[in-house]
Design a protein around this motif. Structure first.
Motif, PDB file in Angstrom:
ATOM      1  N   ALA A  78       8.240  23.049   6.964  1.00  8.14           N
ATOM      2  CA  ALA A  78       6.853  23.399   7.312  1.00  8.14           C
ATOM      3  C   ALA A  78       5.925  22.209   7.085  1.00  8.14           C
ATOM      4  O   ALA A  78       5.015  21.964   7.878  1.00  8.14           O
ATOM      5  CB  ALA A  78       6.397  24.605   6.502  1.00  8.14           C
ATOM      6  N   GLU A  79       6.168  21.456   6.012  1.00  5.35           N
ATOM      7  CA  GLU A  79       5.362  20.263   5.742  1.00  5.35           C
ATOM      8  C   GLU A  79       5.544  19.233   6.852  1.00  5.35           C
ATOM      9  O   GLU A  79       4.575  18.618   7.316  1.00  5.35           O
ATOM     10  CB  GLU A  79       5.748  19.671   4.378  1.00  5.35           C
ATOM     11  CG  GLU A  79       4.990  18.422   4.012  1.00  5.35           C
ATOM     12  CD  GLU A  79       3.531  18.661   3.640  1.00  5.35           C
ATOM     13  OE1 GLU A  79       2.815  17.667   3.482  1.00  5.35           O
ATOM     14  OE2 GLU A  79       3.108  19.831   3.505  1.00  5.35           O
ATOM     15  N   ALA A  80       6.783  19.035   7.280  1.00  6.11           N
ATOM     16  CA  ALA A  80       7.058  18.089   8.360  1.00  6.11           C
ATOM     17  C   ALA A  80       6.379  18.534   9.654  1.00  6.11           C
ATOM     18  O   ALA A  80       5.781  17.716  10.367  1.00  6.11           O
ATOM     19  CB  ALA A  80       8.559  17.944   8.570  1.00  6.11           C
ATOM     20  N   ILE A  81       6.440  19.825   9.958  1.00  4.60           N
ATOM     21  CA  ILE A  81       5.805  20.352  11.174  1.00  4.60           C
ATOM     22  C   ILE A  81       4.287  20.191  11.082  1.00  4.60           C
ATOM     23  O   ILE A  81       3.635  19.777  12.044  1.00  4.60           O
ATOM     24  CB  ILE A  81       6.209  21.818  11.407  1.00  4.60           C
ATOM     25  CG1 ILE A  81       7.704  21.889  11.765  1.00  4.60           C
ATOM     26  CG2 ILE A  81       5.347  22.459  12.484  1.00  4.60           C
ATOM     27  CD1 ILE A  81       8.285  23.289  11.760  1.00  4.60           C
ATOM     28  N   LYS A  82       3.724  20.487   9.927  1.00  6.23           N
ATOM     29  CA  LYS A  82       2.279  20.322   9.724  1.00  6.23           C
ATOM     30  C   LYS A  82       1.867  18.865   9.982  1.00  6.23           C
ATOM     31  O   LYS A  82       0.837  18.604  10.614  1.00  6.23           O
ATOM     32  CB  LYS A  82       1.900  20.735   8.299  1.00  6.23           C
ATOM     33  CG  LYS A  82       0.424  20.633   7.994  1.00  6.23           C
ATOM     34  CD  LYS A  82       0.119  21.090   6.589  1.00  6.23           C
ATOM     35  CE  LYS A  82       0.325  19.895   5.677  1.00  6.23           C
ATOM     36  NZ  LYS A  82      -0.004  20.139   4.286  1.00  6.23           N
TER      37      LYS A  82
ATOM     38  N   GLY B   1       1.017  17.454  13.603  1.00  3.19           N
ATOM     39  CA  GLY B   1      -0.231  17.745  14.309  1.00  3.19           C
ATOM     40  C   GLY B   1       0.050  18.630  15.508  1.00  3.19           C
ATOM     41  O   GLY B   1       0.787  19.613  15.408  1.00  3.19           O
ATOM     42  N   ASP B   2      -0.512  18.247  16.653  1.00  7.94           N
ATOM     43  CA  ASP B   2      -0.342  19.032  17.874  1.00  7.94           C
ATOM     44  C   ASP B   2       0.885  18.615  18.674  1.00  7.94           C
ATOM     45  O   ASP B   2       1.181  19.212  19.705  1.00  7.94           O
ATOM     46  CB  ASP B   2      -1.587  18.914  18.771  1.00  7.94           C
ATOM     47  CG  ASP B   2      -2.798  19.594  18.158  1.00  7.94           C
ATOM     48  OD1 ASP B   2      -2.607  20.559  17.384  1.00  7.94           O
ATOM     49  OD2 ASP B   2      -3.936  19.156  18.443  1.00  7.94           O
ATOM     50  N   ASP B   3       1.599  17.591  18.232  1.00  5.45           N
ATOM     51  CA  ASP B   3       2.750  17.056  18.975  1.00  5.45           C
ATOM     52  C   ASP B   3       4.060  17.465  18.288  1.00  5.45           C
ATOM     53  O   ASP B   3       4.770  16.640  17.719  1.00  5.45           O
ATOM     54  CB  ASP B   3       2.639  15.529  19.068  1.00  5.45           C
ATOM     55  CG  ASP B   3       3.644  14.937  20.049  1.00  5.45           C
ATOM     56  OD1 ASP B   3       4.179  15.691  20.895  1.00  5.45           O
ATOM     57  OD2 ASP B   3       3.889  13.720  19.949  1.00  5.45           O
ATOM     58  N   ILE B   4       4.367  18.762  18.361  1.00  7.92           N
ATOM     59  CA  ILE B   4       5.555  19.295  17.689  1.00  7.92           C
ATOM     60  C   ILE B   4       6.749  19.212  18.639  1.00  7.92           C
ATOM     61  O   ILE B   4       6.875  20.013  19.565  1.00  7.92           O
ATOM     62  CB  ILE B   4       5.324  20.742  17.213  1.00  7.92           C
ATOM     63  CG1 ILE B   4       4.130  20.799  16.268  1.00  7.92           C
ATOM     64  CG2 ILE B   4       6.586  21.279  16.531  1.00  7.92           C
ATOM     65  CD1 ILE B   4       3.710  22.197  15.888  1.00  7.92           C
ATOM     66  N   THR B   5       7.582  18.228  18.394  1.00 11.12           N
ATOM     67  CA  THR B   5       8.830  18.067  19.143  1.00 11.12           C
ATOM     68  C   THR B   5       9.946  17.874  18.127  1.00 11.12           C
ATOM     69  O   THR B   5       9.698  17.581  16.949  1.00 11.12           O
ATOM     70  CB  THR B   5       8.790  16.835  20.073  1.00 11.12           C
ATOM     71  OG1 THR B   5       8.689  15.657  19.261  1.00 11.12           O
ATOM     72  CG2 THR B   5       7.628  16.912  21.056  1.00 11.12           C
ATOM     73  N   ARG B   6      11.191  18.031  18.567  1.00 15.39           N
ATOM     74  CA  ARG B   6      12.325  17.816  17.661  1.00 15.39           C
ATOM     75  C   ARG B   6      12.269  16.436  17.029  1.00 15.39           C
ATOM     76  O   ARG B   6      12.465  16.271  15.833  1.00 15.39           O
ATOM     77  CB  ARG B   6      13.649  17.961  18.408  1.00 15.39           C
ATOM     78  CG  ARG B   6      14.034  19.355  18.733  1.00 15.39           C
ATOM     79  CD  ARG B   6      15.324  19.357  19.479  1.00 15.39           C
ATOM     80  NE  ARG B   6      16.365  19.757  18.547  1.00 15.39           N
ATOM     81  CZ  ARG B   6      17.580  20.072  18.900  1.00 15.39           C
ATOM     82  NH1 ARG B   6      17.938  19.995  20.158  1.00 15.39           N
ATOM     83  NH2 ARG B   6      18.456  20.449  18.010  1.00 15.39           N
ATOM     84  N   ALA B   7      11.987  15.431  17.872  1.00 18.30           N
ATOM     85  CA  ALA B   7      11.960  14.048  17.390  1.00 18.30           C
ATOM     86  C   ALA B   7      10.850  13.853  16.363  1.00 18.30           C
ATOM     87  O   ALA B   7      11.060  13.207  15.328  1.00 18.30           O
ATOM     88  CB  ALA B   7      11.792  13.086  18.560  1.00 18.30           C
ATOM     89  N   ASN B   8       9.665  14.422  16.633  1.00 19.00           N
ATOM     90  CA  ASN B   8       8.559  14.266  15.686  1.00 19.00           C
ATOM     91  C   ASN B   8       8.819  15.008  14.372  1.00 19.00           C
ATOM     92  O   ASN B   8       8.478  14.508  13.298  1.00 19.00           O
ATOM     93  CB  ASN B   8       7.245  14.733  16.310  1.00 19.00           C
ATOM     94  CG  ASN B   8       6.689  13.732  17.294  1.00 19.00           C
ATOM     95  OD1 ASN B   8       7.125  12.584  17.329  1.00 19.00           O
ATOM     96  ND2 ASN B   8       5.738  14.165  18.112  1.00 19.00           N
ATOM     97  N   VAL B   9       9.393  16.198  14.466  1.00 18.46           N
ATOM     98  CA  VAL B   9       9.729  16.933  13.243  1.00 18.46           C
ATOM     99  C   VAL B   9      10.731  16.129  12.428  1.00 18.46           C
ATOM    100  O   VAL B   9      10.572  15.943  11.220  1.00 18.46           O
ATOM    101  CB  VAL B   9      10.264  18.348  13.557  1.00 18.46           C
ATOM    102  CG1 VAL B   9      10.802  19.008  12.295  1.00 18.46           C
ATOM    103  CG2 VAL B   9       9.169  19.207  14.181  1.00 18.46           C
TER     104      VAL B   9
END
Length: 179
Positions: free
Chosen positions: A129-133, A136-144
């Motif tokens: 959840a911290e990683a997803i937070k 920001g608004d760019d929630i992708t597998r790579a960004n997570v």
């Protein structure tokens, strides 16, 4: 690597076994300095009881479930274990103790204490959840994934922290416990 530990014998068993006397006799004949027990608390308690019944005075070490209150309730009072684990459900660790109490009081738990897996799952969800937070608004597998790898010294249940490495390694602080 870098240790002077000599393994003198290894004895395996199946989950659900109850008689460890033959394996313990073989281990005793090998004259180890320490008995390392890799077991869940039910079998671990039976092994500790049988070590006690044999009159075998040997230091035992473990990690995980054998340093939890459920094991302590089953083990003989004469045994001593030194072990390490990431979470101890003890009154000495208030947040982990509160988690265990809440878990056991949940209607679907059947009143059982949580396992280390339950607490690890709880911690993993909060880290995720911290990683997803942090995406920001760019929630992708790579960004997570990238944000998870940037988490350092993140506080987790049990009063310790977790740090992730870009390669996927996880560093957990462990607590040393004597039972």
């Amino acid at each position: 690597e870098g240790t002077d530990i000599e393994i003198v014998t290894v004895e395996s068993f199946m989950t659900g076994e109850t008689d460890f006397s033959s394996a313990l006799s073989k281990m005793r004949q090998a004259e180890p300095d320490v008995l390392l027990l890799a077991a869940q608390y039910t079998e671990g308690a039976l092994i500790a009881q049988q070590v006690d019944q044999m009159g075998w005075d040997i230091p035992m070490t473990t990690q995980g479930s054998l340093v939890q209150p459920a094991f302590c309730a089953l083990a003989p009072s004469t045994c001593t274990f030194v072990g390490q684990c990431p979470i101890v459900f003890s009154e000495d660790v208030p947040d982990a103790y509160a988690f265990a109490q809440k878990f056991a009081s949940y209607e679907g738990s059947g009143g059982i204490q949580p396992s280390l897996r339950a607490a690890a799952t709880y911690n993993a969800i909060y880290a995720l959840a911290e990683a997803i937070k942090n995406c920001g608004d760019d929630i992708t597998r790579a960004n997570v994934r990238d944000n998870l790898a940037q988490i350092k010294d993140f506080p987790i249940l049990g009063g310790t922290t977790v740090t992730f490495e870009p390669e996927g390694y996880v560093h957990l602080q462990y607590v040393t416990v004597t039972v």
